[in-house]
Design an enzyme around this catalytic site. Sequence first.
Site, PDB file in Angstrom:
ATOM      1  N   HIS A  39       1.336  55.560 102.174  1.00  0.00           N
ATOM      2  CA  HIS A  39       2.585  55.491 102.951  1.00  0.00           C
ATOM      3  C   HIS A  39       3.578  54.636 102.190  1.00  0.00           C
ATOM      4  O   HIS A  39       3.202  53.667 101.529  1.00  0.00           O
ATOM      5  CB  HIS A  39       2.302  54.856 104.330  1.00  0.00           C
ATOM      6  CG  HIS A  39       3.384  55.139 105.318  1.00  0.00           C
ATOM      7  ND1 HIS A  39       4.530  54.384 105.358  1.00  0.00           N
ATOM      8  CD2 HIS A  39       3.521  56.118 106.238  1.00  0.00           C
ATOM      9  CE1 HIS A  39       5.311  54.864 106.306  1.00  0.00           C
ATOM     10  NE2 HIS A  39       4.732  55.922 106.862  1.00  0.00           N
ATOM     11  N   ASP A  91      -0.564  61.372 109.671  1.00  0.00           N
ATOM     12  CA  ASP A  91      -0.886  62.808 109.532  1.00  0.00           C
ATOM     13  C   ASP A  91      -2.364  63.089 109.325  1.00  0.00           C
ATOM     14  O   ASP A  91      -2.779  64.245 109.356  1.00  0.00           O
ATOM     15  CB  ASP A  91      -0.078  63.382 108.352  1.00  0.00           C
ATOM     16  CG  ASP A  91       1.408  63.383 108.645  1.00  0.00           C
ATOM     17  OD1 ASP A  91       2.178  62.857 107.843  1.00  0.00           O
ATOM     18  OD2 ASP A  91       1.775  63.883 109.728  1.00  0.00           O
TER      19      ASP A  91
HETATM   20  C1  SDX Z   1       4.954  60.549 106.793  1.00  0.00           C
HETATM   21  O1  SDX Z   1       8.305  57.073 105.811  1.00  0.00           O
HETATM   22  C2  SDX Z   1       7.751  57.328 106.919  1.00  0.00           C
HETATM   23  O2  SDX Z   1       7.793  56.551 107.840  1.00  0.00           O
HETATM   24  C3  SDX Z   1       7.051  58.698 107.003  1.00  0.00           C
HETATM   25  C4  SDX Z   1       6.223  58.931 108.236  1.00  0.00           C
HETATM   26  C5  SDX Z   1       7.070  58.999 109.491  1.00  0.00           C
HETATM   27  O3  SDX Z   1       6.534  58.714 110.571  1.00  0.00           O
HETATM   28  O4  SDX Z   1       8.238  59.450 109.383  1.00  0.00           O
HETATM   29  O5  SDX Z   1       5.271  57.893 108.379  1.00  0.00           O
HETATM   30  C6  SDX Z   1       5.482  60.273 108.152  1.00  0.00           C
HETATM   31  O6  SDX Z   1       5.628  61.144 105.998  1.00  0.00           O
HETATM   32  C7  SDX Z   1       3.588  60.023 106.432  1.00  0.00           C
HETATM   33  C8  SDX Z   1       3.211  60.313 104.935  1.00  0.00           C
HETATM   34  C9  SDX Z   1       2.645  61.732 104.884  1.00  0.00           C
HETATM   35  N1  SDX Z   1       2.453  62.148 103.483  1.00  0.00           N
HETATM   36  C10 SDX Z   1       1.238  62.310 102.942  1.00  0.00           C
HETATM   37  O7  SDX Z   1       0.175  62.089 103.529  1.00  0.00           O
HETATM   38  C11 SDX Z   1       1.268  62.852 101.520  1.00  0.00           C
HETATM   39  C12 SDX Z   1       0.291  62.062 100.635  1.00  0.00           C
HETATM   40  N2  SDX Z   1       0.824  60.713 100.436  1.00  0.00           N
HETATM   41  C13 SDX Z   1       1.678  60.498  99.344  1.00  0.00           C
HETATM   42  O8  SDX Z   1       2.172  61.522  98.606  1.00  0.00           O
HETATM   43  C14 SDX Z   1       2.339  59.134  99.223  1.00  0.00           C
HETATM   44  O9  SDX Z   1       1.434  58.204  99.627  1.00  0.00           O
HETATM   45  C15 SDX Z   1       3.629  58.960  99.997  1.00  0.00           C
HETATM   46  C16 SDX Z   1       4.635  60.016  99.633  1.00  0.00           C
HETATM   47  C17 SDX Z   1       3.353  59.000 101.456  1.00  0.00           C
HETATM   48  C18 SDX Z   1       4.179  57.592  99.644  1.00  0.00           C
HETATM   49  O10 SDX Z   1       4.546  57.638  98.346  1.00  0.00           O
HETATM   50  P1  SDX Z   1       5.075  56.315  97.589  1.00  0.00           P
HETATM   51  O11 SDX Z   1       5.193  55.147  98.474  1.00  0.00           O
HETATM   52  O12 SDX Z   1       6.274  56.738  96.811  1.00  0.00           O
HETATM   53  O13 SDX Z   1       3.888  55.971  96.719  1.00  0.00           O
HETATM   54  P2  SDX Z   1       3.751  56.484  95.282  1.00  0.00           P
HETATM   55  O14 SDX Z   1       3.871  57.977  95.265  1.00  0.00           O
HETATM   56  O15 SDX Z   1       4.623  55.678  94.400  1.00  0.00           O
HETATM   57  O16 SDX Z   1       2.212  56.125  95.006  1.00  0.00           O
HETATM   58  C19 SDX Z   1       1.845  54.828  94.624  1.00  0.00           C
HETATM   59  C20 SDX Z   1       0.528  55.034  93.882  1.00  0.00           C
HETATM   60  C21 SDX Z   1       0.644  56.094  92.778  1.00  0.00           C
HETATM   61  O17 SDX Z   1      -0.352  55.793  91.833  1.00  0.00           O
HETATM   62  P3  SDX Z   1       0.071  54.912  90.513  1.00  0.00           P
HETATM   63  O18 SDX Z   1       1.282  55.580  89.902  1.00  0.00           O
HETATM   64  O19 SDX Z   1       0.364  53.525  91.058  1.00  0.00           O
HETATM   65  O20 SDX Z   1      -1.140  54.940  89.629  1.00  0.00           O
HETATM   66  O21 SDX Z   1      -0.451  55.548  94.795  1.00  0.00           O
HETATM   67  C22 SDX Z   1      -0.840  56.852  94.396  1.00  0.00           C
HETATM   68  C23 SDX Z   1       0.237  57.372  93.460  1.00  0.00           C
HETATM   69  O22 SDX Z   1      -0.287  58.324  92.557  1.00  0.00           O
HETATM   70  N3  SDX Z   1      -0.925  57.642  95.621  1.00  0.00           N
HETATM   71  C24 SDX Z   1      -1.870  58.536  95.882  1.00  0.00           C
HETATM   72  C25 SDX Z   1      -1.598  58.994  97.170  1.00  0.00           C
HETATM   73  N4  SDX Z   1      -0.499  58.399  97.643  1.00  0.00           N
HETATM   74  C26 SDX Z   1      -0.076  57.563  96.674  1.00  0.00           C
HETATM   75  N5  SDX Z   1      -2.927  58.968  95.141  1.00  0.00           N
HETATM   76  C27 SDX Z   1      -3.705  59.888  95.738  1.00  0.00           C
HETATM   77  N6  SDX Z   1      -3.518  60.384  96.979  1.00  0.00           N
HETATM   78  C28 SDX Z   1      -2.470  59.963  97.719  1.00  0.00           C
HETATM   79  N7  SDX Z   1      -2.274  60.448  98.945  1.00  0.00           N
END
Ligand code: SDX
Length: 447
Positions: free
Chosen positions: A325, A382
């Site tokens: 998140h 989710d």
């Molecule tokens: C919602 O913002 C809100 O409030 C949203 C929400 C709402 O109520 O409106 O809460 C609803 O959108 C919930 C999120 C639903 N999305 C997912 O479940 C999709 C999977 N999650 C991600 O894609 C990710 O975690 C995000 C998009 C939710 C957050 O992305 P960030 O904060 O930009 O984090 P990032 O992409 O920079 O990741 C940080 C690190 C990275 O690794 P490094 O580059 O540090 O090595 O964490 C890793 C990412 O690769 N990472 C994941 C991951 N999520 C982040 N690795 C594997 N699986 C994942 N799900």
Amino acid sequence: MTPIGSALSLTPFNFILISMSQIAELTLDGKKYEFPIIEGSEQEKAIDISKLRDQTGYITIDSGYKNTGATKSAITFLDGEEGILNYRGYSIEDLAEKSSFLEVAYLLIYGELPTEKQFAEFEHEIRTHTLVNEDMRKIFEGFPVNAHPMGVLSSLVSAMSAFYPDANGQNSEEATQLHIIRLLAKLPTIATWSYKKSQGHPVNYPQNDLDYCSNFLNMMFSLPVAKYNVDPVVSAALNKLLILHADHEQNCSTSTVRLVGSSHANIFSSISSGISALWGPLHGGANQEVIEMLEAIKADGGDTQKYINMAKDKSSGFRLFGFGHRVYKNFDPRARIIKKAADDVLNKLGINDPVLEIAQKLEKAALEDEYFVQRKLYPNVDFYSGIIYRALGIPTNMFTVMFAIGRLPGWIAQWKEMRENKEPIGRPRQIYTGAPKRDFVLMSERK
Ligand code: SDX
């Protein structure tokens, strides 16, 4: 958070945060500048840089706005470190346990919990506006049967601005109130049309003697050939899920609604843009992706470690949907409530969903894995919601529509706050990295 009285220094310029005196000093090119620090009602602090460019010629840049506040809002407070979520000061735990979705909608939009009289009037207004103009159905009939319900929903909500043209331009408080009621009342009706068409069934009309959740379930599942009895367990579970999705401060789709609304676009167009933003698989579309991911793991023999390893391998392009998140670096409080509700609903309905076991196994493995622990990747809202929606009989491609129905009051409340506060049109700056100025070359002279 930077402890009070400490100094935070960054290069290339010296950035001293002297929070004791509620100003931030910035030294740029040898010159000192001061910017006010503002503090919210929950002690969050921000440096007000609204005069930065005028005073220094510099802008800030913050891809994805990870460190940038777009507004001040009195609607929702969340603390990602502590896993706290409050709507207008009331905890999500209390509201999920003791309130109803419509009562929470009233709270978010008007700022206070309603009295019995206020709630009765609000609910009556909504019940008597659930019918949708039959010409909207003609627009709907033009969609292909396999159109994704989110695309249909976004299009039809935008089309509402054609049926209520007075929503354009400056609206009186009464007119805006009526549009708010129309949105809350008609979204569930419109949402069910896609499902009924996909089943080859006739759409159902809303029944004004049913409460909000029961009305939605009846429109989804009743058939002309048999009376449909709403299961109170199902209606109560839906009510709780909608409360948990109702608002979440400046998330992607809410920020979209505020940005579109800041141009004084009408409320229907603004909400329609939020639906489109929510559809993305990184945002609300994740609840559909989670179930499809869990189903894939089940079909692949249930090897959760294989998928954990894939999620850790950047070259795989695979992410563990439902994990991580932008703000929560602790458990998403909503996920905790939904996880318990999933167990509860499946037990009450006597459903044994093997995908739930896979979800629990995946969660356990991820929470013990250094990659996830180090990056503070916890289950989000989710991760478990789709398991409940499925148990309620809602098809996977309607999961994000359910998220939109839940989030609608939050979008409305945020749009209303932005307009009442007369916030300026949103227009971020940029740093240009393209070609320097160059002369035009006639095509005949190009090599
Ligand atoms: C919602 O913002 C809100 O409030 C949203 C929400 C709402 O109520 O409106 O809460 C609803 O959108 C919930 C999120 C639903 N999305 C997912 O479940 C999709 C999977 N999650 C991600 O894609 C990710 O975690 C995000 C998009 C939710 C957050 O992305 P960030 O904060 O930009 O984090 P990032 O992409 O920079 O990741 C940080 C690190 C990275 O690794 P490094 O580059 O540090 O090595 O964490 C890793 C990412 O690769 N990472 C994941 C991951 N999520 C982040 N690795 C594997 N699986 C994942 N799900």
